[in-house]
Design a protein around this motif. Structure first.
Motif, PDB file in Angstrom:
ATOM      1  N   PRO A  71       1.016  -1.225   0.143  1.00 53.46           N
ATOM      2  CA  PRO A  71      -0.052   0.116  -0.103  1.00 53.46           C
ATOM      3  C   PRO A  71       0.815   1.190  -0.066  1.00 53.46           C
ATOM      4  O   PRO A  71       1.905   1.233   0.164  1.00 53.46           O
ATOM      5  CB  PRO A  71      -0.630  -0.187   1.139  1.00 53.46           C
ATOM      6  N   ALA A  72       0.260   2.216  -0.363  1.00 52.53           N
ATOM      7  CA  ALA A  72       0.938   3.727  -0.475  1.00 52.53           C
ATOM      8  C   ALA A  72      -0.252   4.647  -0.236  1.00 52.53           C
ATOM      9  O   ALA A  72      -1.127   4.728  -0.935  1.00 52.53           O
ATOM     10  CB  ALA A  72       1.554   3.895  -1.750  1.00 52.53           C
ATOM     11  N   ASP A  73      -0.128   5.756   0.890  1.00 54.40           N
ATOM     12  CA  ASP A  73      -1.193   6.388   0.898  1.00 54.40           C
ATOM     13  C   ASP A  73      -0.916   7.671   0.211  1.00 54.40           C
ATOM     14  O   ASP A  73       0.178   8.443   0.164  1.00 54.40           O
ATOM     15  CB  ASP A  73      -0.970   7.042   2.573  1.00 54.40           C
ATOM     16  N   VAL A  74      -1.870   8.123  -0.715  1.00 58.44           N
ATOM     17  CA  VAL A  74      -1.686   8.830  -1.917  1.00 58.44           C
ATOM     18  C   VAL A  74      -2.830  10.151  -1.532  1.00 58.44           C
ATOM     19  O   VAL A  74      -4.130   9.904  -1.286  1.00 58.44           O
ATOM     20  CB  VAL A  74      -1.722   8.238  -3.367  1.00 58.44           C
ATOM     21  N   THR A  75      -2.169  11.365  -1.615  1.00 59.95           N
ATOM     22  CA  THR A  75      -3.375  12.595  -1.453  1.00 59.95           C
ATOM     23  C   THR A  75      -3.378  13.268  -2.680  1.00 59.95           C
ATOM     24  O   THR A  75      -2.299  13.612  -3.293  1.00 59.95           O
ATOM     25  CB  THR A  75      -2.686  13.239  -0.103  1.00 59.95           C
ATOM     26  N   ALA A  76      -4.590  13.525  -3.005  1.00 56.98           N
ATOM     27  CA  ALA A  76      -4.597  14.438  -4.235  1.00 56.98           C
ATOM     28  C   ALA A  76      -5.439  15.665  -3.648  1.00 56.98           C
ATOM     29  O   ALA A  76      -6.609  15.693  -2.989  1.00 56.98           O
ATOM     30  CB  ALA A  76      -5.510  13.568  -5.162  1.00 56.98           C
ATOM     31  N   THR A  77      -5.306  16.753  -4.270  1.00 55.48           N
ATOM     32  CA  THR A  77      -5.969  18.012  -4.170  1.00 55.48           C
ATOM     33  C   THR A  77      -6.734  18.784  -5.020  1.00 55.48           C
ATOM     34  O   THR A  77      -6.249  18.759  -6.457  1.00 55.48           O
ATOM     35  CB  THR A  77      -4.717  19.113  -3.548  1.00 55.48           C
ATOM     36  N   ASN A  78      -7.807  19.092  -4.984  1.00 53.27           N
ATOM     37  CA  ASN A  78      -8.725  19.498  -5.734  1.00 53.27           C
ATOM     38  C   ASN A  78      -9.248  20.873  -5.492  1.00 53.27           C
ATOM     39  O   ASN A  78     -10.254  20.925  -4.562  1.00 53.27           O
ATOM     40  CB  ASN A  78      -9.712  18.417  -6.376  1.00 53.27           C
ATOM     41  N   GLY A  79      -8.868  22.121  -5.658  1.00 51.90           N
ATOM     42  CA  GLY A  79      -9.263  23.424  -5.253  1.00 51.90           C
ATOM     43  C   GLY A  79      -9.036  23.484  -3.865  1.00 51.90           C
ATOM     44  O   GLY A  79      -7.767  23.052  -3.260  1.00 51.90           O
ATOM     45  N   SER A  80      -9.669  23.560  -2.819  1.00 48.62           N
ATOM     46  CA  SER A  80      -9.619  23.718  -1.464  1.00 48.62           C
ATOM     47  C   SER A  80      -9.648  22.564  -0.815  1.00 48.62           C
ATOM     48  O   SER A  80      -9.404  22.504   0.408  1.00 48.62           O
ATOM     49  CB  SER A  80     -10.606  24.808  -1.096  1.00 48.62           C
ATOM     50  N   SER A  81     -10.115  21.458  -1.407  1.00 51.68           N
ATOM     51  CA  SER A  81     -10.235  20.276  -0.717  1.00 51.68           C
ATOM     52  C   SER A  81      -9.106  19.116  -1.161  1.00 51.68           C
ATOM     53  O   SER A  81      -8.557  19.170  -2.099  1.00 51.68           O
ATOM     54  CB  SER A  81     -11.604  19.379  -0.943  1.00 51.68           C
ATOM     55  N   SER A  82      -8.977  18.241  -0.301  1.00 52.19           N
ATOM     56  CA  SER A  82      -7.979  17.123  -0.627  1.00 52.19           C
ATOM     57  C   SER A  82      -8.370  15.707  -0.209  1.00 52.19           C
ATOM     58  O   SER A  82      -9.395  15.962   0.891  1.00 52.19           O
ATOM     59  CB  SER A  82      -6.541  17.471   0.189  1.00 52.19           C
ATOM     60  N   ARG A  83      -7.917  14.689  -0.886  1.00 57.85           N
ATOM     61  CA  ARG A  83      -8.361  13.366  -0.408  1.00 57.85           C
ATOM     62  C   ARG A  83      -7.286  12.303  -0.397  1.00 57.85           C
ATOM     63  O   ARG A  83      -6.540  12.611  -1.148  1.00 57.85           O
ATOM     64  CB  ARG A  83      -9.500  12.928  -1.324  1.00 57.85           C
ATOM     65  N   THR A  84      -7.202  11.572   0.846  1.00 51.84           N
ATOM     66  CA  THR A  84      -5.944  10.648   0.696  1.00 51.84           C
ATOM     67  C   THR A  84      -6.750   9.424   0.743  1.00 51.84           C
ATOM     68  O   THR A  84      -7.657   8.872   1.470  1.00 51.84           O
ATOM     69  CB  THR A  84      -5.298  10.720   2.156  1.00 51.84           C
TER      70      THR A  84
END
Length: 301
Positions: free
Chosen positions: A280-293
């Motif tokens: 596994p790898a924890d990946v964070t993506a940002t979209n404007g003012s929000s982000s999701r891991t």
């Protein structure tokens, strides 16, 4: 070399050890070198040694008294069918009460390339699709004819069963089998796992719900597009892989903890290695003012 360390088909214990080193390095490191390979940067993962040791007092096929749901999953391969039966309560705590293959193998440990009993040998003269269909019928008969009994004497029946239909050669076979298994409501579902990544929308994003969809935890069912009166299941594969690992890592008896049926470590070693087939790898993506891991899983090289 030690005769009791020689596995079937090998001539010496050194040959067996080299096979472990080359083909199952995680097992070799943990059981032969006492130095488990573990990525400490990723939390919530149980090692192979921890998984094989996390067993209950209940023997195989016996259900914990607190369990209220019995589910099954089948993975379709060309040579055999892998299956797992899970008994859980409303908080997803419970026990893996059985797993194995059809045809049943004579050893606790084997690889797909070393199978002695295959669908082709079980059903000689049949093509791949026909052998898979016959295997599904035989496995269905086996699992549904068993009496799944609790310690108290009460019984449960399988309430939902998913069959992996992602392999193109087996997709139609699985769908037609699930259609032909008469039950109301539907219990056996063709299933497709999707790698929902940090850069993509969640599987059940509110703005994506379509007519006929039923949404559940990181999964949904919906009408099949090719066979009438058949529903298929879609799963967030990354979510459920993480979910399983986190619950196997919890202390036995803790809320939402999942354990294995009673057995020596050698019984569960192959299952534990399968749980470590991906990293596994924890990946964070940002979209404007929000982000999701999202914890994303990939096969080991």
């Amino acid at each position: 070399s030690w005769p009791d360390r020689i596995e079937d088909g090998d001539l010496t214990a050194i040959q067996t050890a080299m096979h472990k080193y080359l083909y199952t390095p995680v097992t070799f490191a943990s059981e032969y070198q006492n130095a488990p390979l573990r990525d400490d940067s990723i939390s919530g993962l149980a090692t192979i040694s921890e998984i094989v040791a996390k067993t209950t007092k209940w023997r195989r096929n016996r259900i914990p008294d607190d369990a209220s749901i019995l589910t099954c999953y089948v993975d379709v391969q060309k040579k055999c069918l892998y299956y797992l039966v899970l008994a859980i309560d409303q908080e997803y705590a419970g026990s893996i009460v059985d797993y194995g293959t059809f045809p049943k193998q004579s050893s606790h440990y084997f690889t797909l390339g070393q199978l002695h009993k295959t669908l082709q040998r079980q059903f000689p003269g049949r093509g791949t699709e026909a052998a898979i269909r016959l295997g599904l019928e035989a496995l269905h008969e086996d699992l549904t004819s068993r009496i799944w009994r609790k310690e108290s004497g009460a019984t449960l029946e399988i309430g939902a069963a998913l069959i992996d239909a992602a392999w193109g050669q087996s997709t139609d076979v699985v769908k037609k089998f699930c259609k032909d298994v008469r039950s109301h409501p539907q219990i056996w579902y063709p299933s497709h796992g999707f790698s929902i990544r940090a850069t993509t929308q969640p599987l059940n994003a509110k703005n994506r719900k379509k007519a006929g969809e039923h949404h559940y935890l990181a999964s949904r069912t919906q009408p099949d597009t090719t066979i009438r009166h058949l529903r298929v299941a879609h799963l967030d594969a990354n979510f459920w892989k993480t979910f399983a690992h986190e619950r196997l890592a919890l202390v036995h008896g803790e809320s939402s903890s999942i354990s294995l049926f009673a057995g020596k470590p050698v019984v569960h070693r192959m299952f534990a290695e399968h749980m470590h087939a991906e990293t596994p790898a924890d990946v964070t993506a940002t979209n404007g003012s929000s982000s999701r891991t999202v914890r994303e899983w990939t096969l080991r090289p």
